[in-house]
Design a protein around this motif. Structure first.
Motif, PDB file in Angstrom:
ATOM      1  N   UNK A   1       0.831  -1.206   0.000  1.00  0.00           N
ATOM      2  CA  UNK A   1       0.000   0.000   0.000  1.00  0.00           C
ATOM      3  C   UNK A   1       0.857   1.245   0.000  1.00  0.00           C
ATOM      4  N   UNK A   2       1.951   1.215   0.780  1.00  0.00           N
ATOM      5  CA  UNK A   2       2.850   2.375   0.809  1.00  0.00           C
ATOM      6  C   UNK A   2       3.416   2.635  -0.576  1.00  0.00           C
ATOM      7  N   UNK A   3       3.890   1.572  -1.182  1.00  0.00           N
ATOM      8  CA  UNK A   3       4.452   1.712  -2.541  1.00  0.00           C
ATOM      9  C   UNK A   3       3.405   2.197  -3.537  1.00  0.00           C
ATOM     10  N   UNK A   4       2.216   1.560  -3.436  1.00  0.00           N
ATOM     11  CA  UNK A   4       1.173   1.863  -4.404  1.00  0.00           C
ATOM     12  C   UNK A   4       0.737   3.309  -4.332  1.00  0.00           C
ATOM     13  N   UNK A   5       0.626   3.832  -3.147  1.00  0.00           N
ATOM     14  CA  UNK A   5       0.112   5.205  -3.035  1.00  0.00           C
ATOM     15  C   UNK A   5       1.212   6.248  -3.043  1.00  0.00           C
ATOM     16  N   UNK A   6       2.452   5.832  -3.164  1.00  0.00           N
ATOM     17  CA  UNK A   6       3.520   6.831  -3.344  1.00  0.00           C
ATOM     18  C   UNK A   6       4.100   6.736  -4.750  1.00  0.00           C
ATOM     19  N   UNK A   7       4.860   5.709  -5.024  1.00  0.00           N
ATOM     20  CA  UNK A   7       5.524   5.592  -6.323  1.00  0.00           C
ATOM     21  C   UNK A   7       4.522   5.374  -7.460  1.00  0.00           C
ATOM     22  N   UNK A   8       3.513   4.489  -7.207  1.00  0.00           N
ATOM     23  CA  UNK A   8       2.623   4.077  -8.296  1.00  0.00           C
ATOM     24  C   UNK A   8       1.280   4.746  -8.219  1.00  0.00           C
ATOM     25  N   UNK A   9       1.260   5.944  -7.657  1.00  0.00           N
ATOM     26  CA  UNK A   9      -0.066   6.557  -7.471  1.00  0.00           C
ATOM     27  C   UNK A   9      -0.679   6.957  -8.803  1.00  0.00           C
ATOM     28  N   UNK A  10       0.143   7.421  -9.730  1.00  0.00           N
ATOM     29  CA  UNK A  10      -0.412   7.850 -11.019  1.00  0.00           C
ATOM     30  C   UNK A  10      -0.985   6.666 -11.803  1.00  0.00           C
ATOM     31  N   UNK A  11      -0.229   5.562 -11.973  1.00  0.00           N
ATOM     32  CA  UNK A  11      -0.830   4.415 -12.656  1.00  0.00           C
ATOM     33  C   UNK A  11      -2.084   3.919 -11.936  1.00  0.00           C
ATOM     34  N   UNK A  12      -2.081   3.997 -10.657  1.00  0.00           N
ATOM     35  CA  UNK A  12      -3.240   3.548  -9.891  1.00  0.00           C
ATOM     36  C   UNK A  12      -4.467   4.360 -10.251  1.00  0.00           C
ATOM     37  N   UNK A  13      -4.262   5.690 -10.314  1.00  0.00           N
ATOM     38  CA  UNK A  13      -5.394   6.564 -10.674  1.00  0.00           C
ATOM     39  C   UNK A  13      -5.838   6.308 -12.098  1.00  0.00           C
ATOM     40  N   UNK A  14      -4.839   6.113 -12.988  1.00  0.00           N
ATOM     41  CA  UNK A  14      -5.184   5.900 -14.385  1.00  0.00           C
ATOM     42  C   UNK A  14      -5.965   4.608 -14.545  1.00  0.00           C
ATOM     43  N   UNK A  15      -5.623   3.615 -13.703  1.00  0.00           N
ATOM     44  CA  UNK A  15      -6.335   2.345 -13.847  1.00  0.00           C
ATOM     45  C   UNK A  15      -7.815   2.510 -13.508  1.00  0.00           C
ATOM     46  N   UNK A  16      -8.120   3.492 -12.685  1.00  0.00           N
ATOM     47  CA  UNK A  16      -9.554   3.724 -12.409  1.00  0.00           C
ATOM     48  C   UNK A  16     -10.249   4.238 -13.663  1.00  0.00           C
ATOM     49  N   UNK A  17      -9.506   5.065 -14.453  1.00  0.00           N
ATOM     50  CA  UNK A  17     -10.093   5.526 -15.706  1.00  0.00           C
ATOM     51  C   UNK A  17     -10.294   4.347 -16.656  1.00  0.00           C
ATOM     52  N   UNK A  18      -9.314   3.423 -16.620  1.00  0.00           N
ATOM     53  CA  UNK A  18      -9.441   2.221 -17.440  1.00  0.00           C
ATOM     54  C   UNK A  18     -10.704   1.462 -17.079  1.00  0.00           C
ATOM     55  N   UNK A  19     -10.929   1.336 -15.785  1.00  0.00           N
ATOM     56  CA  UNK A  19     -12.139   0.638 -15.354  1.00  0.00           C
ATOM     57  C   UNK A  19     -13.385   1.338 -15.845  1.00  0.00           C
TER      58      UNK A  19
ATOM     59  N   UNK B   1      12.997  -2.711   0.446  1.00  0.00           N
ATOM     60  CA  UNK B   1      11.667  -3.010  -0.088  1.00  0.00           C
ATOM     61  C   UNK B   1      11.768  -3.469  -1.539  1.00  0.00           C
ATOM     62  N   UNK B   2      12.998  -3.816  -1.993  1.00  0.00           N
ATOM     63  CA  UNK B   2      13.167  -4.249  -3.380  1.00  0.00           C
ATOM     64  C   UNK B   2      12.285  -5.437  -3.661  1.00  0.00           C
ATOM     65  N   UNK B   3      11.693  -5.484  -4.846  1.00  0.00           N
ATOM     66  CA  UNK B   3      10.856  -6.619  -5.220  1.00  0.00           C
ATOM     67  C   UNK B   3       9.391  -6.316  -5.120  1.00  0.00           C
ATOM     68  N   UNK B   4       9.041  -5.197  -4.440  1.00  0.00           N
ATOM     69  CA  UNK B   4       7.622  -4.885  -4.343  1.00  0.00           C
ATOM     70  C   UNK B   4       7.061  -4.466  -5.701  1.00  0.00           C
ATOM     71  N   UNK B   5       7.945  -3.974  -6.587  1.00  0.00           N
ATOM     72  CA  UNK B   5       7.497  -3.586  -7.931  1.00  0.00           C
ATOM     73  C   UNK B   5       6.795  -4.753  -8.608  1.00  0.00           C
ATOM     74  N   UNK B   6       7.442  -5.943  -8.533  1.00  0.00           N
ATOM     75  CA  UNK B   6       6.885  -7.105  -9.209  1.00  0.00           C
ATOM     76  C   UNK B   6       5.481  -7.386  -8.728  1.00  0.00           C
ATOM     77  N   UNK B   7       5.268  -7.312  -7.458  1.00  0.00           N
ATOM     78  CA  UNK B   7       3.937  -7.626  -6.938  1.00  0.00           C
ATOM     79  C   UNK B   7       2.932  -6.571  -7.342  1.00  0.00           C
TER      80      UNK B   7
END
Lengths: 166, 111, 634
Positions: A134-152, B64-70
């Motif tokens: 969740x930390x990763x998703x909402x920091x590094x991958x927040x933009x793709x995450x938001x875009x995926x909602x548009x995809x949906x 935290x390396x490897x979280x990208x894959x998941x």
């Protein structure tokens, strides 16, 4: 052989067997059910790899939502064993041989890919936990995450438009 | 667990999916085989992510390396869900038009 | 050097202009105009030739370089003329005899349509042009241009009456046989270029040029050149075209096939005498001598039994050319050139005389139908008689001196050669007088109509005959052997700068031997003539048998060539056409077409429109790509 190995072997056999059954079942409903078994086996593998988030998502999204959707569609169309279209035997054979060849090639090519040191961490390791992801998703991958909602959204619109009568 | 085991498992699942696509005529089954192939890839991604993490953790415990894959697996599921919704809609429409889900009737590409 | 040698290029240019005018204006020019232009340009060339000859006689020779004809890398082939003793002599012969024949032709060809008349004169002019180019050329390539030119004109003129298929075949035969020789000549030129790096006579024949040639090169080049000469000068084995070439109008036979073109081979070898005189070329000299001798004998034997007046003369020409080659092979270049000159006079005379006879006979050429013509055709008869005496070699007519020089050179080489050559010479006398007696004495054996039609030819035809007769009588006096008059061999002295010192010519025999040889040949020739007189005074037609039949059929050489070369070639051609072309080549082409057709029919099935098939193919493609990726590129 410890517990993890036994679990790994069991899940692997289950996954392969059920997926084979899925492919070979004449009745589409059985296929769906076998596929659900396969997904459960894969989720088991995720748990073994301590990727709990993905395991649960897999069960909820795939085995739950998607497969139920499939089941609905099949039942809506009233497909069963008798109406199931069959390919002619030679094409089936060719397909099986082609798939076998692909496997042969891939195995032959990849058999030396991983060495002794390349171990996948099982049971331990906490990157697969919801907190970390969740930390990763909402920091590094927040933009793709938001875009995926548009995809949906667009997929939803598309499905509605296509599924409309006339 | 050696990464080779996971590779072999994934290859096997993937190829079973391929065989399904090649041998079946029912559009829905073919669709399901595609899902199976996606899962095979997902499994491999997770396995690699864990392998990667194990190697990083050997030098740095808090890595935290490897979280990208998941997370990729997560996005693949997202896309798969969207794909299934649209795909099933298409199949339903096809069934409505030709009263069959046999892909052999989908030979319009010839014309 | 401001003299006529600087405008020598007008000599070939004039006939070329005549050719262009006559050829292009053939639909518009009257016969008179054509005749005047055609003969006039040759006369102009003749006058210039005399002028040039006098200059050369005064000691001036000239190498004219006009422009670079071919320039490739280091190789430069200039368009150049070489005017020296040898070429100026040939210039005189060609333009002189040529002019007479042109004049003769104006009367002989008068019955042709004016268009064809012009065409005829255009060809004649072109021929003279080519021949002059051949003779004047300053290097082998220019000579080759003329060489090919005369071959072409020979073809055109033999096939002049192209509506007759037989004549066309004769023209083809002449052309193709010549081509065989030409090929050898061409290879010789290439060889010279490869070895010496230049084709100019001055370079090749210089000490430096000769030093670049190894002994083997000399042998190969000389033999190739000689093969070229056998084609043009009708020697064994390429002689059979010349008798067939009699299909052309008679003046053409006189000009091309007696006086000029066939002497091209002699000229070429005489021109290359430096090469042929090398010690390394000993073997070639022998080949030439024996080939010439064999040709002389074979052609003379065939001429014994021919019944076509022109065929007899044709074989006689081949035989005389054989004599010339014998002389060349014996190293007596001067004698050969001398014989070329005298032969040009008397053979042109004989041919033109026969033309006059044929004219009188209304086109009939069979001597069995003639006889007793001496009463009606007095001038023709007398001139023809002079020609026969000259060719038979009775002193003091021209043929005696030249033939004697050749026989002497043969004697010096080997008495056996001399004996055979003498025998051939006797045969010459015999068949020539057979021809004379059958034609002009006895009773007329032709039809009634022909007998009424008999008449002497017009002045335009008789005057050249008379001039040639005079030349045949006195022509030999330029080369009187030293035994009769010291310094009498003016020709030899004149040619000495260009002819390599012959191998001890003449002066190795005592005067008494020389007298004896001359006396012997003259006596035997006279006996032959008397023999012919008794044999053919009252000729009765009879079927030839035995050897006579073989001779009448020319030793079956044509049939032999047909069996050995032509028919196998035909069969080979048939094989190529029926099997290789139809089955293999066509089969291959058709197979490609059918294969593509069939293949695309099968490939079309791949395009089934079935998504499943496409997926299958895609998977197969992936398999192949992966296999390449992982197994081959490793």
């Amino acid at each position: 052989m410890g517990m993890t190995e036994i679990l790994f072997g069991f899940l692997t056999v289950l996954a392969i067997f059920s997926s084979l059954m899925m492919v070979t079942s004449k009745n589409p409903v059985y296929s769906v059910l076998w596929l659900i078994v396969t997904f459960f086996a894969v989720s088991g593998h995720y748990i073994l790899l301590n990727a709990q988030f993905l395991a649960i998502v897999n069960i909820i999204v795939y085995a739950g939502a998607i497969m139920v959707l499939f089941l609905f569609v099949i039942m809506l169309m009233n497909l069963n064993k008798e109406t199931e279209p069959q390919k002619n035997r030679w094409i089936k054979m060719a397909g099986a041989v082609a798939g076998g060849c692909l496997m042969l090639v891939l195995v032959a090519a990849l058999k030396d890919a991983g060495g002794k040191d390349d171990q996948a961490q099982v049971v331990a390791g906490d990157i697969g936990l919801i907190k970390n992801l969740g930390k990763e998703l909402f920091t590094t991958y927040v933009v793709p995450f938001e875009i995926s909602s548009i995809l949906f959204l667009s997929a939803m619109v598309g499905a509605v438009v296509i599924g409309k009568k006339e | 667990m050696p990464i080779n085991y996971y590779i072999l498992l994934s290859v096997a699942l993937f190829c079973i999916g391929i065989v399904g696509v090649l041998t079946r005529r029912n559009a829905i089954i073919i669709f399901m085989c595609i899902e199976l192939m996606l899962n095979a890839v997902n499994l491999l991604l997770v396995a690699f992510s864990k392998m990667h993490h194990l190697k990083a953790a050997a030098t740095n415990a808090a890595a935290t390396a490897g979280s990208d894959g998941q997370l990729f697996v997560f996005f693949i599921m997202v896309v798969a869900a969207a794909e299934v919704s649209v795909g099933l809609a298409i199949i339903v429409m096809m069934y409505r038009n030709i009263h069959s889900v046999d892909i052999n009737f989908l030979n319009r590409l010839k014309h | 050097m401001n003299n006529v040698l600087n405008i020598a290029y007008w000599i070939p240019l004039l006939p070329l202009i005549g050719f262009l005018i006559n050829g292009l204006g053939r639909k518009h020019l009257s016969k008179t105009a054509t005749g005047i232009i055609g003969s006039g340009v040759i006369l102009g060339a003749f006058v210039l030739s005399i002028w040039v000859f006098l200059e050369v006689k005064g000691g001036n020779t000239h190498d004219a370089h006009y422009f670079d004809f071919i320039s490739v890398g280091d190789l430069k082939i200039p368009f150049s003329f070489k005017i020296d003793q040898l070429s100026s002599l040939f210039l005189l012969i060609i333009t002189g005899v040529g002019f007479l024949i042109h004049v003769y032709s104006t009367a002989y060809m008068h019955e042709e349509k004016s268009e064809h008349f012009s065409r005829y004169f255009a060809y004649l002019n072109l021929f003279v042009f080519s021949m002059l180019l051949l003779v004047m050329g300053g290097n082998f390539v220019i000579m080759f241009i003329g060489w090919e030119g005369v071959g072409l004109c020979s073809y055109l003129l033999i096939g002049f009456w192209f509506k007759n298929q037989e004549y066309n075949k004769a023209a083809n035969k002449a052309f193709i046989m010549n081509r065989i020789g030409d090929l050898a000549f061409l290879i010789a030129i290439f060889w010279i270029i490869a070895k010496v790096g230049s084709v100019n006579y001055t370079d090749v024949f210089s000490a430096a040029g000769l030093a670049k040639l190894k002994a083997a090169d000399v042998v190969i080049i000389t033999i190739l050149l000689f093969v070229g000469a056998t084609g043009k000068s009708a020697q064994i084995p390429l002689y059979t075209w010349l008798p067939d070439a009699m299909a052309g109008p008679t003046p053409v036979s006189a000009l091309i096939h007696a006086a000029t073109m066939v002497t091209a081979g002699i000229y070429m070898i005489a021109r290359c005498n430096v090469l042929y005189s090398l010690d390394a070329a000993e073997i070639t000299r022998n080949i030439i001598a024996y080939t010439g001798l064999a040709t002389a004998l074979l052609a003379a034997s065939i001429a014994l039994k021919q019944n076509d007046i022109k065929k007899v003369l044709a074989y006689s020409t081949v035989s005389q050319l054989g004599f010339m080659f014998l002389a060349l092979g014996c190293g007596a270049y001067t004698a050969a050139v001398f014989h070329v000159m005298t032969h040009a006079f008397f053979k042109a005379l004989l041919f033109l005389g026969s033309g006059s006879v044929i004219h009188a006979m209304g086109g009939d050429q069979d001597i069995r139908n003639m006889g007793g013509l001496s009463k009606k055709l007095k001038i023709t008869y007398i001139t023809f008689l002079i020609g026969c005496i000259a060719i038979a070699g009775i002193p003091p007519f021209s043929g005696f001196f030249s033939k004697d020089a050749i026989l002497l050179s043969a004697y010096l080489k080997s008495p056996v050669l001399y004996g055979i050559a003498l025998f051939a010479a006797l045969l010459t006398a015999f068949y020539m007088f057979r021809l004379l007696f059958l034609t002009f004495t006895g009773k007329f054996r032709g039809t009634h109509d022909q007998e009424h039609h008999l008449h002497e030819s017009p002045a335009a035809m008789t005057i050249p005959l008379i001039i040639l007769a005079v030349l045949s009588v006195i022509g030999g006096f330029v080369g009187i052997p030293a035994v009769f008059a010291e310094g009498g061999d003016k020709l030899g002295a004149f040619l000495s700068p260009v002819i390599a010192a012959a191998h001890g010519e003449a002066h190795h025999v005592t005067h008494s031997t020389e007298y004896m040889l001359m006396g012997l040949s003259t006596a035997l020739v006279l006996i032959m003539i008397v023999f012919a007189w008794f044999r053919f005074r009252n000729y009765q037609r009879s079927e030839a048998t035995g050897l006579g039949k073989v001779l009448e059929n020319k030793w079956y050489v044509d049939e032999l060539y047909d069996k050995i070369f032509v028919q196998p070639l035909h069969r080979f051609g048939g094989f190529l056409k029926n099997i290789i072309e139809n089955k293999v080549v066509d089969g291959m082409v058709n197979a490609v077409g059918k294969g593509v057709n069939y293949g695309s029919r099968q490939l079309r099935l791949l395009q089934s429109g079935q998504v499943g098939n496409y997926v299958l193919l895609m998977v197969l493609g992936i398999i192949v790509l992966l296999a390449i990726q992982f197994f081959i590129r490793k």
